[in-house]
Design a protein around this motif. Structure first.
Motif, PDB file in Angstrom:
ATOM      1  N   ILE A 539      13.837 -13.408  58.971  1.00 27.34           N
ATOM      2  CA  ILE A 539      12.237 -12.621  60.216  1.00 27.34           C
ATOM      3  C   ILE A 539      13.261 -12.445  61.319  1.00 27.34           C
ATOM      4  O   ILE A 539      13.480 -13.485  61.627  1.00 27.34           O
ATOM      5  N   CYS A 540      13.117 -11.372  61.292  1.00 28.59           N
ATOM      6  CA  CYS A 540      13.487 -10.488  63.118  1.00 28.59           C
ATOM      7  C   CYS A 540      12.659 -11.174  64.255  1.00 28.59           C
ATOM      8  O   CYS A 540      10.967 -10.423  63.538  1.00 28.59           O
ATOM      9  N   PRO A 541      13.373 -12.084  64.980  1.00 32.42           N
ATOM     10  CA  PRO A 541      12.495 -12.371  65.810  1.00 32.42           C
ATOM     11  C   PRO A 541      11.371 -12.132  67.021  1.00 32.42           C
ATOM     12  O   PRO A 541      10.486 -12.142  67.769  1.00 32.42           O
ATOM     13  N   PHE A 542      12.020 -10.417  66.787  1.00 35.11           N
ATOM     14  CA  PHE A 542      12.075  -9.632  68.033  1.00 35.11           C
ATOM     15  C   PHE A 542      10.635  -9.284  68.442  1.00 35.11           C
ATOM     16  O   PHE A 542      10.124  -9.111  67.237  1.00 35.11           O
ATOM     17  N   ASP A 543       9.784  -8.685  69.468  1.00 34.67           N
ATOM     18  CA  ASP A 543       8.377  -8.244  69.099  1.00 34.67           C
ATOM     19  C   ASP A 543       9.060  -6.581  69.522  1.00 34.67           C
ATOM     20  O   ASP A 543      10.058  -6.023  69.553  1.00 34.67           O
ATOM     21  N   ARG A 544       7.581  -6.092  68.244  1.00 36.93           N
ATOM     22  CA  ARG A 544       7.667  -4.788  68.141  1.00 36.93           C
ATOM     23  C   ARG A 544       7.133  -3.953  69.103  1.00 36.93           C
ATOM     24  O   ARG A 544       5.850  -4.503  69.684  1.00 36.93           O
ATOM     25  N   ASP A 545       8.275  -2.560  69.505  1.00 38.26           N
ATOM     26  CA  ASP A 545       7.931  -1.978  69.850  1.00 38.26           C
ATOM     27  C   ASP A 545       7.262  -0.313  69.666  1.00 38.26           C
ATOM     28  O   ASP A 545       8.071  -0.105  69.659  1.00 38.26           O
ATOM     29  N   ARG A 546       6.478  -0.266  69.793  1.00 39.68           N
ATOM     30  CA  ARG A 546       5.204   0.907  68.665  1.00 39.68           C
ATOM     31  C   ARG A 546       5.831   1.917  69.017  1.00 39.68           C
ATOM     32  O   ARG A 546       6.350   3.098  68.050  1.00 39.68           O
ATOM     33  N   ARG A 547       6.378   2.117  70.269  1.00 40.47           N
ATOM     34  CA  ARG A 547       6.530   3.350  70.522  1.00 40.47           C
ATOM     35  C   ARG A 547       7.749   3.542  70.398  1.00 40.47           C
ATOM     36  O   ARG A 547       8.244   4.436  70.152  1.00 40.47           O
ATOM     37  N   ILE A 548       8.601   2.636  70.662  1.00 40.51           N
ATOM     38  CA  ILE A 548      11.080   3.257  70.754  1.00 40.51           C
ATOM     39  C   ILE A 548      10.861   3.218  69.292  1.00 40.51           C
ATOM     40  O   ILE A 548      11.362   3.740  69.083  1.00 40.51           O
ATOM     41  N   LEU A 549       9.737   2.327  68.130  1.00 41.52           N
ATOM     42  CA  LEU A 549      10.292   2.277  67.134  1.00 41.52           C
ATOM     43  C   LEU A 549      10.189   3.764  66.329  1.00 41.52           C
ATOM     44  O   LEU A 549      10.871   4.418  65.637  1.00 41.52           O
ATOM     45  N   GLN A 550       8.348   3.622  66.828  1.00 46.41           N
ATOM     46  CA  GLN A 550       7.964   5.825  66.626  1.00 46.41           C
ATOM     47  C   GLN A 550       9.364   6.385  67.014  1.00 46.41           C
ATOM     48  O   GLN A 550       9.225   7.495  66.138  1.00 46.41           O
ATOM     49  N   TYR A 551       9.212   6.619  67.626  1.00 43.07           N
ATOM     50  CA  TYR A 551      10.832   7.794  68.395  1.00 43.07           C
ATOM     51  C   TYR A 551      12.056   7.450  67.459  1.00 43.07           C
ATOM     52  O   TYR A 551      12.413   8.120  67.026  1.00 43.07           O
ATOM     53  N   LEU A 552      12.549   6.248  67.175  1.00 47.95           N
ATOM     54  CA  LEU A 552      13.897   5.994  66.677  1.00 47.95           C
ATOM     55  C   LEU A 552      13.953   6.673  65.543  1.00 47.95           C
ATOM     56  O   LEU A 552      15.521   7.144  64.996  1.00 47.95           O
ATOM     57  N   VAL A 553      13.280   6.322  64.456  1.00 50.95           N
ATOM     58  CA  VAL A 553      12.563   7.212  63.365  1.00 50.95           C
ATOM     59  C   VAL A 553      12.184   8.328  62.761  1.00 50.95           C
ATOM     60  O   VAL A 553      12.082   8.567  61.795  1.00 50.95           O
ATOM     61  N   THR A 554      11.827   8.912  63.713  1.00 50.65           N
ATOM     62  CA  THR A 554      10.961  10.464  63.673  1.00 50.65           C
ATOM     63  C   THR A 554      11.482  11.463  64.842  1.00 50.65           C
ATOM     64  O   THR A 554      11.408  12.627  64.107  1.00 50.65           O
ATOM     65  N   THR A 555      12.293  11.017  66.195  1.00 60.47           N
ATOM     66  CA  THR A 555      12.799  12.526  66.830  1.00 60.47           C
ATOM     67  C   THR A 555      13.098  12.376  66.053  1.00 60.47           C
ATOM     68  O   THR A 555      14.266  12.687  65.540  1.00 60.47           O
ATOM     69  N   PRO A 556      13.818  14.113  66.322  1.00 63.93           N
ATOM     70  CA  PRO A 556      14.175  15.537  65.881  1.00 63.93           C
ATOM     71  C   PRO A 556      15.310  15.159  66.014  1.00 63.93           C
ATOM     72  O   PRO A 556      16.116  14.616  67.749  1.00 63.93           O
ATOM     73  N   VAL A 557      16.882  15.363  65.008  1.00 62.56           N
ATOM     74  CA  VAL A 557      18.200  14.905  65.710  1.00 62.56           C
ATOM     75  C   VAL A 557      18.889  16.089  65.672  1.00 62.56           C
ATOM     76  O   VAL A 557      17.868  17.100  64.238  1.00 62.56           O
ATOM     77  N   PHE A 558      20.333  16.777  65.590  1.00 62.28           N
ATOM     78  CA  PHE A 558      20.406  18.102  65.563  1.00 62.28           C
ATOM     79  C   PHE A 558      21.380  18.028  64.416  1.00 62.28           C
ATOM     80  O   PHE A 558      22.152  16.846  63.556  1.00 62.28           O
ATOM     81  N   SER A 559      21.636  19.289  63.718  1.00 60.91           N
ATOM     82  CA  SER A 559      22.552  19.053  62.533  1.00 60.91           C
ATOM     83  C   SER A 559      23.798  19.097  63.509  1.00 60.91           C
ATOM     84  O   SER A 559      24.401  19.431  64.519  1.00 60.91           O
ATOM     85  N   GLU A 560      25.214  19.214  62.395  1.00 63.43           N
ATOM     86  CA  GLU A 560      26.351  19.447  62.984  1.00 63.43           C
ATOM     87  C   GLU A 560      26.335  20.635  63.898  1.00 63.43           C
ATOM     88  O   GLU A 560      27.123  20.525  64.899  1.00 63.43           O
ATOM     89  N   ASP A 561      26.513  21.435  63.079  1.00 63.00           N
ATOM     90  CA  ASP A 561      26.698  23.364  63.667  1.00 63.00           C
ATOM     91  C   ASP A 561      25.759  22.954  64.459  1.00 63.00           C
ATOM     92  O   ASP A 561      26.123  23.113  66.208  1.00 63.00           O
ATOM     93  N   GLU A 562      24.499  22.117  65.205  1.00 61.86           N
ATOM     94  CA  GLU A 562      23.943  22.431  66.043  1.00 61.86           C
ATOM     95  C   GLU A 562      24.213  21.785  67.161  1.00 61.86           C
ATOM     96  O   GLU A 562      24.093  22.204  68.514  1.00 61.86           O
ATOM     97  N   LEU A 563      24.601  20.280  66.797  1.00 65.68           N
ATOM     98  CA  LEU A 563      25.415  19.496  67.825  1.00 65.68           C
ATOM     99  C   LEU A 563      26.317  20.010  68.958  1.00 65.68           C
ATOM    100  O   LEU A 563      27.163  19.769  69.408  1.00 65.68           O
ATOM    101  N   HIS A 564      27.967  21.123  67.953  1.00 67.81           N
ATOM    102  CA  HIS A 564      28.438  21.862  67.889  1.00 67.81           C
ATOM    103  C   HIS A 564      27.918  23.099  69.249  1.00 67.81           C
ATOM    104  O   HIS A 564      28.396  23.134  69.895  1.00 67.81           O
ATOM    105  N   LEU A 565      27.270  23.277  68.731  1.00 65.39           N
ATOM    106  CA  LEU A 565      26.519  24.439  69.705  1.00 65.39           C
ATOM    107  C   LEU A 565      26.004  24.047  71.327  1.00 65.39           C
ATOM    108  O   LEU A 565      26.189  24.977  71.943  1.00 65.39           O
ATOM    109  N   ALA A 566      25.295  22.290  70.882  1.00 62.17           N
ATOM    110  CA  ALA A 566      24.918  22.635  72.212  1.00 62.17           C
ATOM    111  C   ALA A 566      25.836  21.910  72.826  1.00 62.17           C
ATOM    112  O   ALA A 566      25.457  21.852  73.871  1.00 62.17           O
ATOM    113  N   SER A 567      27.221  21.439  72.180  1.00 62.91           N
ATOM    114  CA  SER A 567      28.076  21.139  73.581  1.00 62.91           C
ATOM    115  C   SER A 567      29.140  21.729  73.689  1.00 62.91           C
ATOM    116  O   SER A 567      28.844  21.496  75.479  1.00 62.91           O
ATOM    117  N   TYR A 568      29.193  23.259  73.077  1.00 62.71           N
ATOM    118  CA  TYR A 568      29.721  24.125  73.865  1.00 62.71           C
ATOM    119  C   TYR A 568      28.805  25.220  75.177  1.00 62.71           C
ATOM    120  O   TYR A 568      29.353  25.136  76.309  1.00 62.71           O
TER     121      TYR A 568
END
Length: 596
Positions: A539-568
């Motif tokens: 059982i995970c003993p750490f306190d849950r932080d609603r805002r952080i957890l929500q960000y980690l599982v829902t924030t949009p991320v780039f696809s591979e092509d979009e990452l390459h373009l953002a890198s350029y």
């Protein structure tokens, strides 16, 4: 350059990068004086996830299920000192390096000692009733003794091979016999390589009933009343350890038929069957809600960051450090997600990956779902975390901001290492080694990479991940002798665990030349999977932080092509090939946006 030997010192905990946005007090490191573990929570899924509410702020999904018989085998005591000094590696181990070494915490190691029948045991009379000829043929070879009892072969009192029919018969309880619990787990886990669970359950229940028939109705009722509690015990172990088998409506139908049959003979066993069925339905309901919630989260997460259209828009987007600027806290929240998702993976999913195809694969039923969906969802989480790390690094416009994000994730990775969360650690390293991130030379020149090189060395794939396996053994030993729930956490690099099980299955024949099942292979599969069951029950003993957890599982991320373009766009192309690549990516993504 990375050191030539595994890192021999625990990473120091990282300081905050600024004013922490969390309102609760900072939790202590698991290597310091930890707080008492939280009480075990009820096996209930409390509401579906939503995009507007933190999906992981729920009670642990099935704590009661976690304390199954598989993890109840007593482990040999280890003498391992807890508090590690800064100069000590918390995962250092003097144990040999075999990935399939028998661990004292592994229940399947005890499984290897399912004893052969002896003349003085109750099991011998049962064995003799199963075989027309009980004359055991024994012979010596090497340093052990091999003995055959009917169609079951033992070596040094360990079952090594048998016919499928004999193994099924060995699973069937009678009035004076109940199979060893280690055998029950091993055979229920791997029998699906040879026949489907519903077929096994049908045959076991049929044999259990038929063995009590004598031709006298009254005597049959008395005999079945005596064996009914053991049949209920077997079905209880099945439903609690492999509940996902019962998503097949044929399994539920068989269970219902046995409940009616038990009701005619023994009221106490009938009530036990009803309670067992209620727990099973509750568990399957929780699983269904979890899967629907994860699907909803994935739908939200597929949205693309607005900054794709304009790099300057990234300044209006929240980044991970605006949500959490403490590496230790972020590592804790990652550990919550890892343990939550691990807890829903059924042990049979590892075997279902390469089990025989169901001839009724298109069979529609209320409980019918893909057999490895939770395992696949966990692998997808690893990929998402890797792409999220790369996205967060490539998003900022300014070089110093990108360097700051890189240093932050390095510190998060080292905290994951200290906690024992190797899956998140590897996902972060993978994201930082993706080519769109690795090519940012000007950004990396502003980063102190000493700690990152040490982390890479720990997860170096050379010599079959020997450094990682050493660290994993050390974390397992720490878990076995833990004085707090924080020290019990072991989250393996999951893709490598799947790879180990896959090659164990592919590298060993399932059947011998005489047609017998190679039960030594089944013992080894059970050992690998039972280690996972021990790790996931924490059982995970750490306190849950609603805002952080929500960000980690829902924030949009780039696809591979979009990452390459953002890198350029962060650091311009350095040669003609990269210029052509950027031009092509811009055209492709623009066309895609116009179509959508």
């Amino acid at each position: 350059m990375p050191p030539t030997t595994p890192y021999a010192g625990k990473f120091n905990s990282c300081a905050s990068y600024g004013n922490n946005n969390n309102n609760h007090p900072q939790p202590h490191s698991p290597y310091r004086n930890g707080t008492a573990p939280k009480p075990v929570k009820e096996n209930v899924y409390n509401g579906a996830y939503s995009a507007a509410e933190n999906p992981y702020d729920i009670p642990q999904p099935h704590a009661s299920y976690r304390s199954s018989s598989v993890s109840s085998v007593t482990a040999k005591e280890h003498h391992y000192n807890g508090g590690c000094a800064v100069s000590e590696n918390p995962y250092s181990s003097t144990q040999p390096h075999s990935p399939r070494q028998h661990s004292t915490s592994c229940p399947a190691r005890a499984y290897r000692h399912t004893t052969a029948p002896s003349s003085s045991s109750g099991g011998s009379s049962e064995q003799s009733s199963r075989s027309n000829s009980v004359a055991a043929k024994g012979r010596r070879y090497g340093h052990g003794v091999t003995a055959s009892y009917g169609e079951m072969c033992y070596h040094d009192n360990s079952l090594v091979s048998a016919s499928l029919e004999a193994l099924i018969q060995h699973l069937v309880p009678t009035v004076d016999y109940y199979p060893d619990r280690s055998y029950v787990f091993t055979f229920l886990l791997s029998s699906r390589l040879f026949l489907h669970p519903y077929e096994l359950m049908t045959r076991v229940c049929h044999l259990c009933v038929e063995q009590q028939r004598s031709g006298d109705a009254l005597l049959d009722k008395i005999r079945f009343r005596e064996v009914a509690p053991k049949l209920v015990q077997l079905l209880t172990e099945w439903t609690e350890t492999f509940p996902y088998d019962f998503r097949d409506e044929r399994m539920m139908r068989c269970l219902k038929d046995m409940t009616h049959h038990v009701a005619r003979g023994d009221e106490y066993s009938w009530r036990a069957m009803q309670q067992m069925t209620q727990r099973l339905i509750k568990r399957l309901s929780a699983l269904g809600q979890y899967e629907e919630a994860v699907a909803a989260l994935n739908a939200v997460a597929t949205e693309r960051p607005a900054s794709l259209k304009s790099k300057q828009a990234s300044g209006q987007r929240s980044d991970v450090m605006s949500v959490c600027d403490d590496p230790f806290v972020l590592a804790q929240q990652l550990t919550h997600i890892e343990l939550d998702r691990l807890s829903f993976i059924g042990p049979e999913e590892f075997i279902q990956t390469f089990a025989m195809k169901d001839p009724l694969e298109n069979h529609k039923g209320f409980f019918r779902k893909r057999k490895t969906s939770n395992l696949e969802a966990y692998v997808n989480w690893f990929n998402r975390l890797s792409y999220m790390v790369a996205t967060e690094i490539c998003m900022p416009v300014k070089k110093k901001h990108r360097a700051r994000i890189i240093e932050f994730f390095i510190d998060v990775a080292q905290e994951c290492f200290n906690i024992g969360n190797f899956n998140s650690l590897m996902a972060i390293i993978t994201g930082m080694n993706m080519s769109p991130v690795a090519r940012l030379r000007k950004t990396w020149s502003k980063v102190n990479t000493d700690k990152f090189e040490i982390l890479e060395h720990q997860m170096d794939p050379s010599s079959n991940f020997s450094n990682y396996r050493t660290a994993l053994r050390g974390a397992t030993q720490r878990s076995e002798t833990a004085h707090s729930s924080q020290e019990k956490i072991v989250i393996p690099f999951f893709s490598l665990l799947i790879k180990d099980i896959y090659f164990l299955n592919e590298g060993c024949a399932s059947r011998l030349t005489n047609g017998h099942i190679n039960f030594e292979k089944l013992w080894e599969l059970a050992k690998q999977v039972s280690e996972f069951l021990v790790w996931r029950q924490v059982i995970c003993p750490f306190d849950r932080d609603r805002r952080i957890l929500q960000y980690l599982v829902t924030t949009p991320v780039f696809s591979e092509d979009e990452l390459h373009l953002a890198s350029y766009e962060s650091e311009g192309p350095e040669n003609n090939m990269e210029k052509d690549s950027r031009r092509s990516l811009r055209s492709s993504l623009l066309h895609r946006e116009n179509r959508s």
